[in-house]
Design an enzyme around this catalytic site. Structure first.
Site, mmCIF file in Angstrom:
data_model
loop_
_atom_site.group_PDB
_atom_site.id
_atom_site.type_symbol
_atom_site.label_atom_id
_atom_site.label_comp_id
_atom_site.label_asym_id
_atom_site.label_seq_id
_atom_site.Cartn_x
_atom_site.Cartn_y
_atom_site.Cartn_z
ATOM 1 N N ASP A 1 3.724 -34.269 12.896
ATOM 2 C CA ASP A 1 2.865 -35.373 12.485
ATOM 3 C C ASP A 1 3.661 -36.377 11.653
ATOM 4 O O ASP A 1 4.651 -36.020 11.013
ATOM 5 C CB ASP A 1 1.705 -34.853 11.622
ATOM 6 N N TYR B 1 0.816 -1.211 0.000
ATOM 7 C CA TYR B 1 0.000 0.000 0.000
ATOM 8 C C TYR B 1 0.854 1.268 0.000
ATOM 9 O O TYR B 1 0.498 2.279 -0.584
ATOM 10 C CB TYR B 1 -0.955 0.016 1.197
#
Lengths: 370, 370
Positions: free
Chosen positions: B251, B103
């Site tokens: 995991d 921006y």
């Protein structure tokens, strides 16, 4: 040891609720009745807008869940399986995630190839059923959802027995836990005059780096997007117990309005928890469509509304909690303008525009919506 | 005021790098040459595996970016626009998000309808170009990516001037900031004997609630999924400066292996930063396929590998950093078994199995992979 005592008392209370449910079912069995649970219905059909309290509330309608019914027997069993696991958690004083609970309760039923649960989408609704049936929040069942969000400000809290000065939390801040009930978090000294919730983490960082909270004496919170249950519960507790107002700063788009409205009056899917989570007096600081002109923002920051945004905004026009004239005008303004803006759009003017101009001016001029 | 001094020195150093780039370009203009930037190529074609250092590294190949070239003029302009914005940030001592930078630098070019940037996917790669061209990390340019992750442990740090005791952080923990360079975060007293990074936030919560870090004297970190740049940089700094090992618990699936491998030796897309982020001696604690048998887990916790998992795992077999025999065996074991498991699977045995049995046993028996 007041904290531990309270925590244990709370757990005992919830255990009694679960045991009452079990005792009632046992009584039905002894009376040779079909064991049946009465579970409040969690759907739009049983949700209403309480104009006086300005909350989305769950109605009185209930559904029966029977043991001797081919379509209900499994869910009946699952409900007690989850209840038993929660009782175990409560007894051991431990808390866990809803993912963990799924694993704790999943097993193959003896002598069959049937699983108690096949995946988490089966156990999550059962948890919600249990919450409404025994009238205990998920957190009171020692379960939690995802953790997200940070906080700083001129305030001291006690978190799980540790005293934490939120005015000395550096650039990172205190990580808001999943469970923010008063048996975990207590508020001590507080010099803040209001709470400021910002949707975007990057904006929180800007405000923290500029020490906005110090200059303006406020508690600075971000939910990193939609506020989690832990964040919402904490906001409500701070608002009620510290008696300070809550301001909310979100993007100028339907999603921002939705985030604000959930903080303010709760959501449809979790209507039974509005009372414990919502802050009906929350003040909407923007961004608003008219801020584009008010603050002389450049065309560069406008993003065209997508079809989905327009549909979402039109849907919001019909919600009773947005029925007030100023909200109708606000939403119609957005649709008419045809664009949305992010909070970061303010950086197009100056990197600290949000800190130095936007928020202070809005608050001083009482330029907010409720 | 040592901190402030260091921070300013660092900023001055980076400003000089940017000014050098500008001065060289000016010299080309004065010599009536076509102004040209030499930008290191950030692609698989210019990435190599350094066996000795055990890091993924960027090679020497560069691409030219010329001003008088229809295909390059815009990117040339964008590079200097981003460089100018970073210099402004450095001078003001402020940091901001890459979204904000977009921006800050977006505007319509005078006398045209052309925007400097149309969206953030245009400015992000330019930032990376600038990083490699002036040899400064994003954080040194005062830019940051998303913040995520929490930390507790027997250790005191200084964060932006605030002294924080990480052993007194309650249930929430300290929120790890985006920028963890030594001008922001300094390590003070530390009694920890190792660092434990867990992929899942819920597992971090379990370990924190069980006060695992207290009993086992470790620093407990979660990245809430993949570790952010801030988390990775912090892990490397703690490992190097405190001289303690790093264990990683993820995991049992290809994604878990990937998370571990990025922490260990860096990623292909950010190869130029491996040196500042990677911990080549990181120890893999699991979950491993063989843990299923070792710990007598029930069939309920197995999740069938999907096609995508299998493809990902096969791809990993060809990576040089997984070429060692033990990694080949590990990945092939997973493919052969045909299932994956989440860390939460351990809760199927007992809610505190991960705390009381799994991790202590793995560390005591030195049952890890490097």
């Amino acid at each position: 040891m007041a904290t531990t005592h309270t925590r244990e008392q709370r757990a005992q209370q919830t255990i009694r609720k679960i045991e009452k449910l079990a005792a009632e079912t046992l009584a039905q069995i002894q009376a040779s009745d079909n064991p049946t649970l009465q579970i409040p219905i969690r759907a739009l059909s049983n949700v209403s807008w309480n104009e006086d309290r300005r909350l989305i509330e769950l109605g009185d309608r209930r559904q029966s869940r029977e043991f001797f019914n081919l379509n209900m027997a499994k869910k009946f069993m699952q409900t007690f399986l989850v209840a038993a696991a929660c009782k175990e958690l409560l007894k051991s004083g431990k808390t866990t995630s809803i993912r963990d609970l799924f694993y704790m309760t999943k097993h193959t039923i003896k002598g069959s190839r049937e699983n108690t649960f096949d995946d988490q989408t089966e156990s999550d609704p059962i948890i919600e059923d249990l919450e409404v049936t025994v009238d205990a929040l998920r957190e009171e069942l020692h379960l939690f959802a995802a953790k997200r969000g940070s906080m700083v400000g001129p305030m001291t809290i006690v978190d799980a027995g540790d005293t934490i000065n939120l005015a000395r939390m550096g650039s990172g801040g205190w990580s808001i836990p999943s469970i923010t009930e008063n048996h975990v978090i207590q508020f001590k000294q507080c010099e803040a005059e209001y709470i400021l919730l910002v949707e975007k983490e990057a904006v929180w960082h800007r405000l923290n780096e500029d020490k906005f909270w110090k200059k303006h004496k406020c508690i600075l919170v971000t939910g990193n997007g939609q506020a989690t249950r832990g964040v919402r519960r904490l906001l409500q507790r701070m608002h009620n117990e510290l008696k300070i107002p809550l301001y909310v700063l979100v993007d100028n788009d339907p999603w921002g309005l939705y985030i604000f409205s959930v903080v303010k009056q709760g959501s449809i899917s979790l209507a039974y928890e509005s009372m414990r989570m919502a802050v009906p007096t929350a003040r909407f600081l923007g961004l608003r469509t008219r801020d584009f002109k008010t603050f002389g923002l450049s065309d560069d920051v406008r993003i065209a509304l997508e079809k989905e945004d327009e549909n979402r905004a039109r849907q919001m026009l019909s919600y009773p909690w947005f029925a007030a004239k100023h909200w109708q005008t606000e939403i119609k303004d957005m649709l008419k303008a045809g664009f949305k803006m992010e909070i970061e759009a303010l950086s197009n003017k100056d990197i600290s525009f949000v800190t130095d101009v936007y928020i202070p001016q809005k608050i001083t001029k009482r330029d907010w919506l409720v």
